[in-house]
Motif scaffolding. Structure first.
Motif, PDB file in Angstrom:
ATOM      1  N   LEU A 241      79.040 109.842  -4.914  1.00 46.67           N
ATOM      2  CA  LEU A 241      80.292 110.296  -5.521  1.00 46.67           C
ATOM      3  C   LEU A 241      80.112 111.663  -6.182  1.00 46.67           C
ATOM      4  CD1 LEU A 241      81.698 107.061  -7.212  1.00 46.67           C
ATOM      5  CD2 LEU A 241      82.072 107.925  -4.895  1.00 46.67           C
ATOM      6  N   ASP A 242      81.238 112.336  -6.393  1.00 49.91           N
ATOM      7  CA  ASP A 242      81.272 113.659  -6.996  1.00 49.91           C
ATOM      8  C   ASP A 242      81.539 113.530  -8.489  1.00 49.91           C
ATOM      9  OD1 ASP A 242      81.441 116.467  -7.200  1.00 49.91           O
ATOM     10  OD2 ASP A 242      82.451 116.590  -5.260  1.00 49.91           O
ATOM     11  N   ALA A 243      80.644 114.067  -9.315  1.00 48.80           N
ATOM     12  CA  ALA A 243      80.806 114.037 -10.768  1.00 48.80           C
ATOM     13  C   ALA A 243      81.217 115.425 -11.254  1.00 48.80           C
ATOM     14  CB  ALA A 243      79.507 113.608 -11.440  1.00 48.80           C
ATOM     15  N   VAL A 244      82.415 115.514 -11.818  1.00 48.35           N
ATOM     16  CA  VAL A 244      82.916 116.799 -12.307  1.00 48.35           C
ATOM     17  C   VAL A 244      82.754 116.795 -13.823  1.00 48.35           C
ATOM     18  CG1 VAL A 244      84.816 118.446 -12.188  1.00 48.35           C
ATOM     19  CG2 VAL A 244      84.585 116.682 -10.435  1.00 48.35           C
ATOM     20  N   PHE A 245      81.540 117.123 -14.266  1.00 45.84           N
ATOM     21  CA  PHE A 245      81.205 117.050 -15.686  1.00 45.84           C
ATOM     22  C   PHE A 245      81.222 118.420 -16.367  1.00 45.84           C
ATOM     23  CE2 PHE A 245      78.538 112.886 -15.271  1.00 45.84           C
ATOM     24  CZ  PHE A 245      79.704 112.188 -15.022  1.00 45.84           C
ATOM     25  N   ASN A 246      81.359 119.477 -15.595  1.00 47.29           N
ATOM     26  CA  ASN A 246      81.464 120.805 -16.199  1.00 47.29           C
ATOM     27  C   ASN A 246      82.804 120.988 -16.903  1.00 47.29           C
ATOM     28  OD1 ASN A 246      80.776 123.791 -16.454  1.00 47.29           O
ATOM     29  ND2 ASN A 246      82.658 123.890 -15.237  1.00 47.29           N
ATOM     30  N   HIS A 247      83.851 120.414 -16.310  1.00 47.14           N
ATOM     31  CA  HIS A 247      85.189 120.589 -16.856  1.00 47.14           C
ATOM     32  C   HIS A 247      86.026 119.345 -16.582  1.00 47.14           C
ATOM     33  CE1 HIS A 247      85.196 122.026 -12.656  1.00 47.14           C
ATOM     34  NE2 HIS A 247      86.378 121.418 -12.597  1.00 47.14           N
ATOM     35  N   SER A 248      87.077 119.191 -17.342  1.00 52.39           N
ATOM     36  CA  SER A 248      88.029 118.101 -17.112  1.00 52.39           C
ATOM     37  C   SER A 248      89.293 118.691 -16.502  1.00 52.39           C
ATOM     38  CB  SER A 248      88.369 117.412 -18.432  1.00 52.39           C
ATOM     39  OG  SER A 248      89.196 118.248 -19.235  1.00 52.39           O
ATOM     40  N   GLY A 249      90.335 117.865 -16.423  1.00 54.80           N
ATOM     41  CA  GLY A 249      91.640 118.345 -16.004  1.00 54.80           C
ATOM     42  C   GLY A 249      92.557 118.566 -17.190  1.00 54.80           C
ATOM     43  N   ALA A 280      97.428 127.064 -22.895  1.00 59.24           N
ATOM     44  CA  ALA A 280      96.993 126.454 -21.637  1.00 59.24           C
ATOM     45  C   ALA A 280      97.777 126.966 -20.438  1.00 59.24           C
ATOM     46  CB  ALA A 280      97.113 124.936 -21.726  1.00 59.24           C
ATOM     47  N   GLU A 281      98.336 128.152 -20.579  1.00 59.55           N
ATOM     48  CA  GLU A 281      99.034 128.776 -19.458  1.00 59.55           C
ATOM     49  C   GLU A 281      98.508 130.192 -19.293  1.00 59.55           C
ATOM     50  OE1 GLU A 281     103.195 128.625 -20.140  1.00 59.55           O
ATOM     51  OE2 GLU A 281     103.319 126.431 -20.046  1.00 59.55           O
ATOM     52  N   GLY A 282      98.543 130.662 -18.043  1.00 57.68           N
ATOM     53  CA  GLY A 282      98.042 131.997 -17.781  1.00 57.68           C
ATOM     54  C   GLY A 282      96.554 132.077 -18.043  1.00 57.68           C
ATOM     55  N   TYR A 286      90.189 129.667 -23.996  1.00 59.86           N
ATOM     56  CA  TYR A 286      89.075 128.721 -24.104  1.00 59.86           C
ATOM     57  C   TYR A 286      88.284 128.809 -22.809  1.00 59.86           C
ATOM     58  CZ  TYR A 286      92.737 126.125 -21.629  1.00 59.86           C
ATOM     59  OH  TYR A 286      93.745 125.764 -20.754  1.00 59.86           O
ATOM     60  N   ASP A 287      87.031 128.367 -22.846  1.00 60.95           N
ATOM     61  CA  ASP A 287      86.225 128.364 -21.628  1.00 60.95           C
ATOM     62  C   ASP A 287      86.814 127.381 -20.624  1.00 60.95           C
ATOM     63  OD1 ASP A 287      84.570 130.125 -22.899  1.00 60.95           O
ATOM     64  OD2 ASP A 287      82.875 128.756 -23.107  1.00 60.95           O
ATOM     65  N   ALA A 288      86.791 127.781 -19.359  1.00 59.86           N
ATOM     66  CA  ALA A 288      87.337 126.943 -18.300  1.00 59.86           C
ATOM     67  C   ALA A 288      86.504 127.150 -17.049  1.00 59.86           C
ATOM     68  CB  ALA A 288      88.803 127.304 -18.029  1.00 59.86           C
ATOM     69  N   PHE A 289      86.801 126.348 -16.026  1.00 52.40           N
ATOM     70  CA  PHE A 289      86.199 126.618 -14.717  1.00 52.40           C
ATOM     71  C   PHE A 289      86.819 127.913 -14.210  1.00 52.40           C
ATOM     72  CE2 PHE A 289      86.728 126.251 -10.047  1.00 52.40           C
ATOM     73  CZ  PHE A 289      85.400 126.447  -9.711  1.00 52.40           C
ATOM     74  N   GLY A 290      85.988 128.940 -14.050  1.00 50.55           N
ATOM     75  CA  GLY A 290      86.539 130.265 -13.786  1.00 50.55           C
ATOM     76  C   GLY A 290      87.454 130.632 -14.948  1.00 50.55           C
ATOM     77  N   PHE A 291      88.683 131.008 -14.622  1.00 49.65           N
ATOM     78  CA  PHE A 291      89.707 131.221 -15.641  1.00 49.65           C
ATOM     79  C   PHE A 291      90.920 130.346 -15.348  1.00 49.65           C
ATOM     80  CE2 PHE A 291      87.288 135.232 -15.472  1.00 49.65           C
ATOM     81  CZ  PHE A 291      86.810 135.244 -16.787  1.00 49.65           C
ATOM     82  N   VAL A 292      90.626 129.155 -14.766  1.00 52.38           N
ATOM     83  CA  VAL A 292      91.693 128.228 -14.403  1.00 52.38           C
ATOM     84  C   VAL A 292      92.062 127.400 -15.626  1.00 52.38           C
ATOM     85  CG1 VAL A 292      92.416 126.383 -12.840  1.00 52.38           C
ATOM     86  CG2 VAL A 292      90.821 128.155 -12.042  1.00 52.38           C
ATOM     87  N   ALA A 293      93.234 127.637 -16.182  1.00 47.67           N
ATOM     88  CA  ALA A 293      93.621 127.009 -17.449  1.00 47.67           C
ATOM     89  C   ALA A 293      93.683 125.493 -17.356  1.00 47.67           C
ATOM     90  CB  ALA A 293      94.975 127.565 -17.899  1.00 47.67           C
TER      91      ALA A 293
END
Length: 583
Positions: A241-249, A280-282, A286-293
């Motif tokens: 399985l894929d664990a996405v632990f760097n960031h949430s949604g 949380a727009e644009g 805060y730190d994100a995956f890339g700059f994906v809010a």
């Protein structure tokens, strides 16, 4: 002698324990500059009087690039301690002694000059699960593999394959669809499935997790997933399985609490927030995956976050008996977290596979205390640019693969996850501009290389697609639209990899000939010896392969016994041959 080009440090990948008795040692020299290298070695306490009782052992040149010769040797020190240096000799019989403190003309008597391995501790040895070495993986993007239960379709689901994939459309792929086609995967020869994320999320790709303890309802429920794992295991197929632990949604409950309560949220330290109020727009503040809010980065140093995620890692193994974790954006998570992650996973299931997504040199994560492997993109880049893109000459390709083989220890290479494409890249047939002959060469090279190969769903039947989201097409289940010839070709390669000694993993690999657009490489495992000839051009070739001169062999792809009375091998355009040599 170009002493400035001689390179060694007493650390991975230059020295490492292959097993509890064996130490592998590597030295780099300028290409063509050194004729022979001997290892000088002994226990640091082995003296008679004031004489250190060193031994010497010839090193073997295991590969060359345009700049570098690589020399390796294995030793088994009696007391698992080692002091060592190197004696290099050039064409003029000039000898140089290489030590940690510099270069000497004669062998120094003071052992303080030498490189040191203080002690071979068994619990420091890199150990990946043995089963991985024989596994052929198949990557499934669950939303696009098969729709087996239409009652689970998300709102707005469109008919299967009716549109090109986009970042927002849904086709209704689910677990039942995978279960319905497990016999197809078994027939192909697959022994491991890597699923991109299956946990509750907002998007079609599921890398924006809402709840790490829940299955996304479009895929099914936990009982269906349990049945999927059991059905896989009954066929000898492992599940990762894929664990996405760097960031949430964005809709992850703790992040929603931060958006609601701002600096008063008890979860504010779960994330890396620069200032309040949180936007949380644009462009996020805060730190994100890339700059994906919508993908806020998790603070894995926070004890509560760490406990939550480690509980996730434990839960899916304990409850559903999964066999491994693929770790998304693994290089952006702290090393301390991954060390604790490994301890938890291996405590629950010692032979679970831990695979990190790292696209660059990953040696810091492959010391035996974190990952069992990484996605081997340096291998991918060389193979794809040479065969599919036709953007690399043969010498550069051989250099890139030789460097890949020497950037990690051998036992690390044997567990590497060797992919050609994925949900993050264009598909190989598209990169090859529709030329299936080039795709076949890619598969021959991948399946005959060291490591654990992975096929991206649908590539084996000729599915095309550009970069994300184009690479995430629906699987084609209409057999009249599948390339059955390509399927049988891949199926045969997998069978050869499993059945022919030396064809696949745990073998020595080296290039023998680089000639125009043709490469010749040798695989050796014990007494088994194979020689591959691959012609990456649209012209027939005749190539000199001295290693085949006056040798009896079976050409495996055509199942023909041959006697190479001369060294010349004729090979058609985009052709491939594999000679199994008789002793």
């Amino acid at each position: 002698m170009f002493m400035e080009a001689i390179n060694h440090r007493a650390t991975n990948p230059y020295i490492y324990a292959r097993d509890k008795r064996t130490i592998d040692i590597m030295l780099e020299t300028k290409k063509g500059d050194v004729e022979a290298v001997e290892l000088i070695f002994a226990d640091p306490y082995d003296f008679k009087g004031d004489q250190w009782q060193y031994k010497t052992k010839q090193m073997i040149k295991t590969g060359s690039s345009q700049l570098t010769d690589y020399w390796k040797v294995s030793v088994q020190p009696e007391y698992r301690r080692l002091r060592y240096g190197f004696q290099c000799m050039d064409k003029d019989n000039t000898k140089i002694i290489v030590t940690e403190r510099g270069f000497y003309k004669t062998i120094p008597s003071d052992i303080g000059n030498y490189f040191c391995m203080p002690y071979l501790h068994e619990n420091d040895i890199f150990q990946a699960p043995d089963w991985v070495k024989d596994t052929v993986w198949y990557q499934i993007f669950p939303e696009r593999f098969a729709n087996g239960d239409s009652s689970l379709n998300p709102e707005g689901t469109i008919p299967w394959g009716s549109e090109e994939p986009s970042a927002t459309n849904f086709f209704g792929g689910d677990f039942q669809g995978v279960i319905d086609h497990l016999d197809y995967l078994s027939d192909l020869g697959i022994t491991g499935i890597y699923f991109t994320p299956i946990f509750k999320a907002y998007s079609n790709h599921k890398y924006d997790t809402i709840d790490y303890f829940e299955i996304d309802p479009q895929f099914g429920d936990k009982e269906t997933f349990r049945r999927l794992v059991n059905e896989c295991h009954s066929r000898g197929i492992k599940v990762m399985l894929d664990a996405v632990f760097n960031h949430s949604g964005y809709y992850f409950e703790p992040f929603q609490d931060v958006l609601t309560n701002q600096q008063d949220s008890r979860f504010k330290d779960w994330f890396h927030i620069w200032e309040f109020p949180v936007k949380a727009e644009g462009y996020p503040n805060y730190d994100a995956f890339g700059f994906v809010a919508s993908m806020p980065k998790l603070n894995t140093a926070n004890p509560e976050v760490k406990k939550y995620l480690l509980d996730v890692a434990r839960y899916w193994i304990e409850e559903f008996d999964i066999d491994g974790w693929r770790l998304d954006v693994a290089n952006e998570v702290d090393h301390a977290f991954w060390r604790d992650f490994r301890n938890v996973v291996k405590e629950v299931k010692p032979d679970a596979y831990i695979l990190g997504e790292i696209w660059h040199d990953a040696m810091p994560w492959l010391q035996g205390d974190q990952f069992d492997a990484v996605m081997n993109y340096p291998f991918t880049n060389g193979a794809v640019e040479y065969f599919a893109n036709q953007q690399m000459d043969s010498q550069t390709f051989a250099d890139s693969i030789t460097n890949v083989l020497h950037m990690y220890p051998q036992n690390v290479n044997e567990a590497a996850f060797n992919l050609l494409d994925s949900h993050d890249t264009a598909r190989i047939l598209t990169m090859a501009e529709g030329n299936k002959d080039l795709v076949k060469l890619l598969y021959v090279f991948q399946m005959s290389f060291l490591g654990s190969p992975c096929i991206y769903y649908g590539d084996e039947i000729g599915i095309t697609g550009g970069d994300d989201p184009g690479c995430r097409k629906c699987m084609e289940w209409d057999e009249s639209k599948q390339d059955q010839g390509l399927f049988r070709f891949v199926q045969r390669l997998i069978k050869m990899r499993k059945e022919i000694p030396g064809f696949g993993n745990c073998a020595k690999f080296r290039f023998l000939v680089i000639d125009g657009n043709t490469v010749v490489y040798q695989k050796q495992a014990g007494e088994a010896e194979l020689i591959f000839v691959l012609n990456n051009s649209d012209q027939a070739k005749s190539i000199e392969v001295e290693a085949l001169s006056n040798r009896k062999a079976i050409e495996l792809f055509f199942d023909q016994e041959v006697l190479q009375e001369e060294a010349k091998v004729k090979i058609e355009a985009y052709g491939y041959k594999c000679f199994q040599l008789h002793n």
